[in-house]
Design a protein around this motif. Sequence first.
Motif, PDB file in Angstrom:
ATOM      1  N   ASP A   1       0.825  -1.214   0.000  1.00  0.00           N
ATOM      2  CA  ASP A   1       0.000   0.000   0.000  1.00  0.00           C
ATOM      3  C   ASP A   1       0.859   1.265   0.000  1.00  0.00           C
ATOM      4  O   ASP A   1       0.602   2.198  -0.762  1.00  0.00           O
ATOM      5  CB  ASP A   1      -0.924   0.025   1.221  1.00  0.00           C
ATOM      6  CG  ASP A   1      -2.252  -0.660   0.967  1.00  0.00           C
ATOM      7  OD1 ASP A   1      -2.572  -0.921  -0.209  1.00  0.00           O
ATOM      8  OD2 ASP A   1      -2.966  -0.922   1.944  1.00  0.00           O
ATOM      9  N   ILE A   2       1.862   1.301   0.849  1.00  0.00           N
ATOM     10  CA  ILE A   2       2.705   2.500   0.973  1.00  0.00           C
ATOM     11  C   ILE A   2       3.475   2.774  -0.315  1.00  0.00           C
ATOM     12  O   ILE A   2       3.597   3.908  -0.749  1.00  0.00           O
ATOM     13  CB  ILE A   2       3.680   2.348   2.172  1.00  0.00           C
ATOM     14  CG1 ILE A   2       2.905   2.399   3.491  1.00  0.00           C
ATOM     15  CG2 ILE A   2       4.760   3.415   2.141  1.00  0.00           C
ATOM     16  CD1 ILE A   2       3.726   1.975   4.703  1.00  0.00           C
TER      17      ILE A   2
ATOM     18  N   LEU B   1      -1.218  -0.642  -7.363  1.00  0.00           N
ATOM     19  CA  LEU B   1      -2.131  -0.110  -6.350  1.00  0.00           C
ATOM     20  C   LEU B   1      -1.918   1.382  -6.173  1.00  0.00           C
ATOM     21  O   LEU B   1      -0.815   1.888  -6.380  1.00  0.00           O
ATOM     22  CB  LEU B   1      -1.900  -0.789  -4.994  1.00  0.00           C
ATOM     23  CG  LEU B   1      -2.190  -2.284  -4.914  1.00  0.00           C
ATOM     24  CD1 LEU B   1      -1.716  -2.834  -3.568  1.00  0.00           C
ATOM     25  CD2 LEU B   1      -3.674  -2.541  -5.087  1.00  0.00           C
ATOM     26  N   VAL B   2      -2.947   2.085  -5.799  1.00  0.00           N
ATOM     27  CA  VAL B   2      -2.825   3.499  -5.475  1.00  0.00           C
ATOM     28  C   VAL B   2      -2.099   3.588  -4.137  1.00  0.00           C
ATOM     29  O   VAL B   2      -2.447   2.897  -3.178  1.00  0.00           O
ATOM     30  CB  VAL B   2      -4.228   4.160  -5.368  1.00  0.00           C
ATOM     31  CG1 VAL B   2      -4.110   5.601  -4.917  1.00  0.00           C
ATOM     32  CG2 VAL B   2      -4.967   4.059  -6.693  1.00  0.00           C
ATOM     33  N   LYS B   3      -1.064   4.416  -4.072  1.00  0.00           N
ATOM     34  CA  LYS B   3      -0.293   4.559  -2.841  1.00  0.00           C
ATOM     35  C   LYS B   3      -1.182   5.081  -1.720  1.00  0.00           C
ATOM     36  O   LYS B   3      -1.984   5.978  -1.914  1.00  0.00           O
ATOM     37  CB  LYS B   3       0.892   5.511  -3.042  1.00  0.00           C
ATOM     38  CG  LYS B   3       2.001   4.918  -3.869  1.00  0.00           C
ATOM     39  CD  LYS B   3       3.180   5.876  -3.925  1.00  0.00           C
ATOM     40  CE  LYS B   3       4.299   5.279  -4.746  1.00  0.00           C
ATOM     41  NZ  LYS B   3       5.486   6.141  -4.766  1.00  0.00           N
ATOM     42  N   GLN B   4      -1.027   4.466  -0.555  1.00  0.00           N
ATOM     43  CA  GLN B   4      -1.796   4.851   0.619  1.00  0.00           C
ATOM     44  C   GLN B   4      -0.846   5.433   1.661  1.00  0.00           C
ATOM     45  O   GLN B   4       0.285   4.984   1.781  1.00  0.00           O
ATOM     46  CB  GLN B   4      -2.493   3.629   1.237  1.00  0.00           C
ATOM     47  CG  GLN B   4      -3.430   2.910   0.303  1.00  0.00           C
ATOM     48  CD  GLN B   4      -4.685   3.686   0.023  1.00  0.00           C
ATOM     49  OE1 GLN B   4      -5.212   4.380   0.886  1.00  0.00           O
ATOM     50  NE2 GLN B   4      -5.186   3.598  -1.191  1.00  0.00           N
ATOM     51  N   LYS B   5      -1.314   6.407   2.394  1.00  0.00           N
ATOM     52  CA  LYS B   5      -0.524   6.938   3.502  1.00  0.00           C
ATOM     53  C   LYS B   5      -0.984   6.252   4.773  1.00  0.00           C
ATOM     54  O   LYS B   5      -2.153   6.293   5.120  1.00  0.00           O
ATOM     55  CB  LYS B   5      -0.697   8.451   3.616  1.00  0.00           C
ATOM     56  CG  LYS B   5      -0.034   9.199   2.494  1.00  0.00           C
ATOM     57  CD  LYS B   5      -0.002  10.680   2.779  1.00  0.00           C
ATOM     58  CE  LYS B   5       0.735  11.355   1.628  1.00  0.00           C
ATOM     59  NZ  LYS B   5       1.155  12.682   1.958  1.00  0.00           N
ATOM     60  N   MET B   6      -0.043   5.628   5.450  1.00  0.00           N
ATOM     61  CA  MET B   6      -0.349   4.979   6.721  1.00  0.00           C
ATOM     62  C   MET B   6      -0.067   5.969   7.842  1.00  0.00           C
ATOM     63  O   MET B   6       0.923   6.686   7.818  1.00  0.00           O
ATOM     64  CB  MET B   6       0.489   3.716   6.903  1.00  0.00           C
ATOM     65  CG  MET B   6       0.191   2.657   5.879  1.00  0.00           C
ATOM     66  SD  MET B   6      -1.539   2.143   5.974  1.00  0.00           S
ATOM     67  CE  MET B   6      -1.677   1.208   4.484  1.00  0.00           C
ATOM     68  N   LYS B   7      -0.958   5.983   8.789  1.00  0.00           N
ATOM     69  CA  LYS B   7      -0.835   6.909   9.909  1.00  0.00           C
ATOM     70  C   LYS B   7      -0.537   6.126  11.181  1.00  0.00           C
ATOM     71  O   LYS B   7      -0.569   4.893  11.200  1.00  0.00           O
ATOM     72  CB  LYS B   7      -2.111   7.724  10.044  1.00  0.00           C
ATOM     73  CG  LYS B   7      -2.374   8.599   8.825  1.00  0.00           C
ATOM     74  CD  LYS B   7      -3.658   9.356   8.943  1.00  0.00           C
ATOM     75  CE  LYS B   7      -3.861  10.162   7.652  1.00  0.00           C
ATOM     76  NZ  LYS B   7      -5.224  10.445   7.385  1.00  0.00           N
TER      77      LYS B   7
ATOM     78  N   GLY C   1       2.774   1.387  -3.390  1.00  0.00           N
ATOM     79  CA  GLY C   1       1.977   1.304  -4.609  1.00  0.00           C
ATOM     80  C   GLY C   1       2.356   0.143  -5.506  1.00  0.00           C
ATOM     81  O   GLY C   1       2.246   0.224  -6.724  1.00  0.00           O
TER      82      GLY C   1
ATOM     83  N   GLN D   1      -2.592   2.962  12.351  1.00  0.00           N
ATOM     84  CA  GLN D   1      -2.340   1.699  11.661  1.00  0.00           C
ATOM     85  C   GLN D   1      -1.090   1.010  12.221  1.00  0.00           C
ATOM     86  O   GLN D   1      -1.072  -0.204  12.425  1.00  0.00           O
ATOM     87  CB  GLN D   1      -2.181   1.915  10.151  1.00  0.00           C
ATOM     88  CG  GLN D   1      -3.484   2.194   9.438  1.00  0.00           C
ATOM     89  CD  GLN D   1      -3.911   3.652   9.472  1.00  0.00           C
ATOM     90  OE1 GLN D   1      -3.107   4.547   9.658  1.00  0.00           O
ATOM     91  NE2 GLN D   1      -5.200   3.881   9.323  1.00  0.00           N
TER      92      GLN D   1
END
Length: 141
Positions: free
Chosen positions: A109-110, A116-122, A112, A125
């Motif tokens: 996820d981070i 996949l569309v890159k996701q920002k993990m906070k 991509g 998580q």
Amino acid sequence: MRGILFAFLGGACITLQGVANTRISHDIGTWQAATVTQLTGFILAALVWMVTRDGHVAEMKQVKPMYLWGGAFAAIIIFSEVTAIQHIGVTFTISTLLISQLCLTFLADIRGWFGLVKQKMKLPQFIGIGMMIAGVIILKL
């Protein structure tokens, strides 16, 4: 809601498959169990595909060759899971397997990966994964 139900079904089947494969491997061997599992999985998937008529064989040519390794990964998953269950038991194996999955999906996820569309993990998580790891350690004690 439908996604959650399928996730629970998949999780239950992963556990049942691991236990069944471990039993099969005692009788015929681990790689043989992986072979039987892959074969029966292929037969069921082919039957469902024929009944639902969802998609066409020609569409398979659109799949990138790199992604066709998914079946090979499944054989390694089966072998690894069966071996782990024999050494550390079902509960610890599945718990560790889930943490491994989460860590790798975070990376996917981070970064991509696989389109996949890159996701920002906070922070929440990361705290969640930390709590899962702590839970597995406590479970093992």
